[in-house]
Design a protein around this motif. Structure first.
Motif, PDB file in Angstrom:
ATOM      1  N   SER A 135     124.673 -11.988  -1.626  1.00  0.00           N
ATOM      2  CA  SER A 135     125.123 -11.025  -2.628  1.00  0.00           C
ATOM      3  C   SER A 135     124.203  -9.812  -2.570  1.00  0.00           C
ATOM      4  N   PRO A 136     124.765  -8.605  -2.579  1.00  0.00           N
ATOM      5  CA  PRO A 136     123.935  -7.401  -2.549  1.00  0.00           C
ATOM      6  C   PRO A 136     123.062  -7.245  -3.798  1.00  0.00           C
ATOM      7  N   THR A 137     123.276  -8.097  -4.793  1.00  0.00           N
ATOM      8  CA  THR A 137     122.437  -8.029  -5.996  1.00  0.00           C
ATOM      9  C   THR A 137     121.088  -8.728  -5.792  1.00  0.00           C
ATOM     10  N   LEU A 138     120.958  -9.487  -4.705  1.00  0.00           N
ATOM     11  CA  LEU A 138     119.671 -10.129  -4.407  1.00  0.00           C
ATOM     12  C   LEU A 138     118.643  -9.067  -4.026  1.00  0.00           C
ATOM     13  N   SER A 139     117.380  -9.372  -4.237  1.00  0.00           N
ATOM     14  CA  SER A 139     116.335  -8.452  -3.777  1.00  0.00           C
ATOM     15  C   SER A 139     116.392  -8.408  -2.250  1.00  0.00           C
ATOM     16  N   VAL A 140     115.772  -7.409  -1.669  1.00  0.00           N
ATOM     17  CA  VAL A 140     115.743  -7.283  -0.214  1.00  0.00           C
ATOM     18  C   VAL A 140     115.106  -8.528   0.402  1.00  0.00           C
ATOM     19  N   THR A 141     114.009  -8.967  -0.158  1.00  0.00           N
ATOM     20  CA  THR A 141     113.310 -10.144   0.362  1.00  0.00           C
ATOM     21  C   THR A 141     114.182 -11.391   0.278  1.00  0.00           C
ATOM     22  N   GLU A 142     114.787 -11.635  -0.874  1.00  0.00           N
ATOM     23  CA  GLU A 142     115.651 -12.811  -1.046  1.00  0.00           C
ATOM     24  C   GLU A 142     116.891 -12.720  -0.146  1.00  0.00           C
ATOM     25  N   GLY A 143     117.469 -11.537  -0.087  1.00  0.00           N
ATOM     26  CA  GLY A 143     118.665 -11.339   0.722  1.00  0.00           C
ATOM     27  C   GLY A 143     118.398 -11.569   2.195  1.00  0.00           C
ATOM     28  N   PHE A 144     117.277 -11.022   2.685  1.00  0.00           N
ATOM     29  CA  PHE A 144     116.960 -11.207   4.095  1.00  0.00           C
ATOM     30  C   PHE A 144     116.703 -12.682   4.405  1.00  0.00           C
ATOM     31  N   GLU A 145     115.960 -13.356   3.547  1.00  0.00           N
ATOM     32  CA  GLU A 145     115.676 -14.773   3.794  1.00  0.00           C
ATOM     33  C   GLU A 145     116.972 -15.588   3.841  1.00  0.00           C
ATOM     34  N   LEU A 146     117.863 -15.337   2.899  1.00  0.00           N
ATOM     35  CA  LEU A 146     119.124 -16.064   2.860  1.00  0.00           C
ATOM     36  C   LEU A 146     119.937 -15.812   4.128  1.00  0.00           C
ATOM     37  N   ILE A 147     120.100 -14.539   4.495  1.00  0.00           N
ATOM     38  CA  ILE A 147     120.883 -14.195   5.689  1.00  0.00           C
ATOM     39  C   ILE A 147     120.224 -14.770   6.937  1.00  0.00           C
TER      40      ILE A 147
ATOM     41  N   TRP B 177     110.084 -12.194   9.154  1.00  0.00           N
ATOM     42  CA  TRP B 177     109.849 -11.339   7.986  1.00  0.00           C
ATOM     43  C   TRP B 177     108.592 -10.504   8.184  1.00  0.00           C
ATOM     44  N   ASP B 178     107.540 -11.116   8.691  1.00  0.00           N
ATOM     45  CA  ASP B 178     106.287 -10.384   8.938  1.00  0.00           C
ATOM     46  C   ASP B 178     106.497  -9.257   9.940  1.00  0.00           C
ATOM     47  N   ALA B 179     107.417  -9.446  10.872  1.00  0.00           N
ATOM     48  CA  ALA B 179     107.668  -8.439  11.899  1.00  0.00           C
ATOM     49  C   ALA B 179     108.340  -7.186  11.343  1.00  0.00           C
ATOM     50  N   ILE B 180     109.101  -7.333  10.242  1.00  0.00           N
ATOM     51  CA  ILE B 180     109.870  -6.173   9.763  1.00  0.00           C
ATOM     52  C   ILE B 180     109.434  -5.652   8.405  1.00  0.00           C
ATOM     53  N   LYS B 181     108.671  -6.431   7.650  1.00  0.00           N
ATOM     54  CA  LYS B 181     108.270  -5.962   6.305  1.00  0.00           C
ATOM     55  C   LYS B 181     107.168  -4.913   6.412  1.00  0.00           C
ATOM     56  N   VAL B 182     107.099  -4.093   5.390  1.00  0.00           N
ATOM     57  CA  VAL B 182     106.051  -3.059   5.344  1.00  0.00           C
ATOM     58  C   VAL B 182     104.735  -3.722   4.993  1.00  0.00           C
TER      59      VAL B 182
ATOM     60  N   LEU C 111     124.055  -6.898   6.623  1.00  0.00           N
ATOM     61  CA  LEU C 111     122.653  -6.931   7.040  1.00  0.00           C
ATOM     62  C   LEU C 111     122.125  -5.515   7.232  1.00  0.00           C
ATOM     63  N   LEU C 112     122.916  -4.659   7.845  1.00  0.00           N
ATOM     64  CA  LEU C 112     122.501  -3.267   8.054  1.00  0.00           C
ATOM     65  C   LEU C 112     122.308  -2.549   6.723  1.00  0.00           C
ATOM     66  N   ASP C 113     123.196  -2.829   5.764  1.00  0.00           N
ATOM     67  CA  ASP C 113     123.058  -2.241   4.427  1.00  0.00           C
ATOM     68  C   ASP C 113     121.801  -2.748   3.726  1.00  0.00           C
ATOM     69  N   LEU C 114     121.519  -4.031   3.892  1.00  0.00           N
ATOM     70  CA  LEU C 114     120.308  -4.609   3.309  1.00  0.00           C
ATOM     71  C   LEU C 114     119.066  -3.947   3.912  1.00  0.00           C
ATOM     72  N   TRP C 115     119.066  -3.759   5.228  1.00  0.00           N
ATOM     73  CA  TRP C 115     117.929  -3.105   5.872  1.00  0.00           C
ATOM     74  C   TRP C 115     117.779  -1.666   5.406  1.00  0.00           C
ATOM     75  N   LYS C 116     118.883  -0.969   5.211  1.00  0.00           N
ATOM     76  CA  LYS C 116     118.804   0.413   4.719  1.00  0.00           C
ATOM     77  C   LYS C 116     118.185   0.433   3.332  1.00  0.00           C
ATOM     78  N   ARG C 117     118.641  -0.476   2.481  1.00  0.00           N
ATOM     79  CA  ARG C 117     118.069  -0.570   1.137  1.00  0.00           C
ATOM     80  C   ARG C 117     116.586  -0.918   1.217  1.00  0.00           C
ATOM     81  N   GLY C 118     116.244  -1.826   2.118  1.00  0.00           N
ATOM     82  CA  GLY C 118     114.844  -2.204   2.299  1.00  0.00           C
ATOM     83  C   GLY C 118     113.985  -1.038   2.751  1.00  0.00           C
ATOM     84  N   LYS C 119     114.528  -0.199   3.620  1.00  0.00           N
ATOM     85  CA  LYS C 119     113.799   1.001   4.065  1.00  0.00           C
ATOM     86  C   LYS C 119     113.665   1.987   2.905  1.00  0.00           C
TER      87      LYS C 119
END
Length: 192
Positions: A77-89, A187-192, A131-139
């Protein structure tokens, strides 16, 4: 058996045969005659469903990509935080790749060869839009490194294909501890 059901079964058999032959022998060693034989249909039957081998491979790719992404994003769900969303996906992608090895192997081959035409490749990328939308939001939220989506995919998702192949060859057995470690590395590879 109704005619439509028989028709769907033949088309599905051709898709399955294409996946199996491409995985075992590669694209160029999977002629239409061999695909037809494995699907238990006449070679002429292929042309009722597909224009040519390129069309068969492209449509198989899109169908498998659609199944893959439907699975990956089913509980997202796009309502998840970026971290939660990425882990789930990420974990659903891992689950698909490790449980649906034939399909995942086919996608990995398609991603690493020019055999898929550009319109089909672009359609495949569109299937990854959540996933691309989640990454954009994460950026935008400064949670994910502001780098190309291709680099994010290369470092976060592609290693799963390597692990899948290693497991299929019997070189490595992936358990829950490995999944957690692999997720954390991604996650470590892509997180700030």
């Amino acid at each position: 058996m109704p005619k439509l059901q028989k028709s769907i079964q033949k088309r599905d058999a051709l898709i399955r045969a294409t996946i199996t032959l491409v995985n075992n022998d590669g694209f160029h060693a999977a002629p239409m005659s061999k695909i037809a034989k494995m699907a238990n249909v006449s070679p002429a039957t292929i042309y009722l469903y597909f224009e040519n081998k390129q069309d068969l491979v492209n449509k198989t790719y899109i169908e498998v990509k659609s199944t893959f992404t439907a699975y990956a994003f089913k509980t997202y769900s796009p309502t998840l935080s970026v971290t939660e969303g990425f882990e789930l996906i990420w974990k659903r992608i891992a689950d698909f790749k490790l449980k649906q090895c034939e399909e995942a192997m086919f996608l990995a081959q398609c991603d690493n060869t020019p055999i898929i035409d550009e319109p089909s490749r672009q359609e495949g990328i569109r299937h990854l839009q959540p996933l691309l939308d989640l990454w954009k939001r994460g950026k935008d939220e400064s949670v994910i490194k502001p780098i190309s989506d291709y680099l994010l995919y290369a470092y976060a998702i592609n290693p799963l294909s390597f692990l899948m192949v290693a497991q299929q060859r019997g070189e490595f057995s992936i358990d829950k501890t490995h999944i957690e470690a692999a997720y954390q590395a991604a996650w470590d590879a892509i997180k700030v």
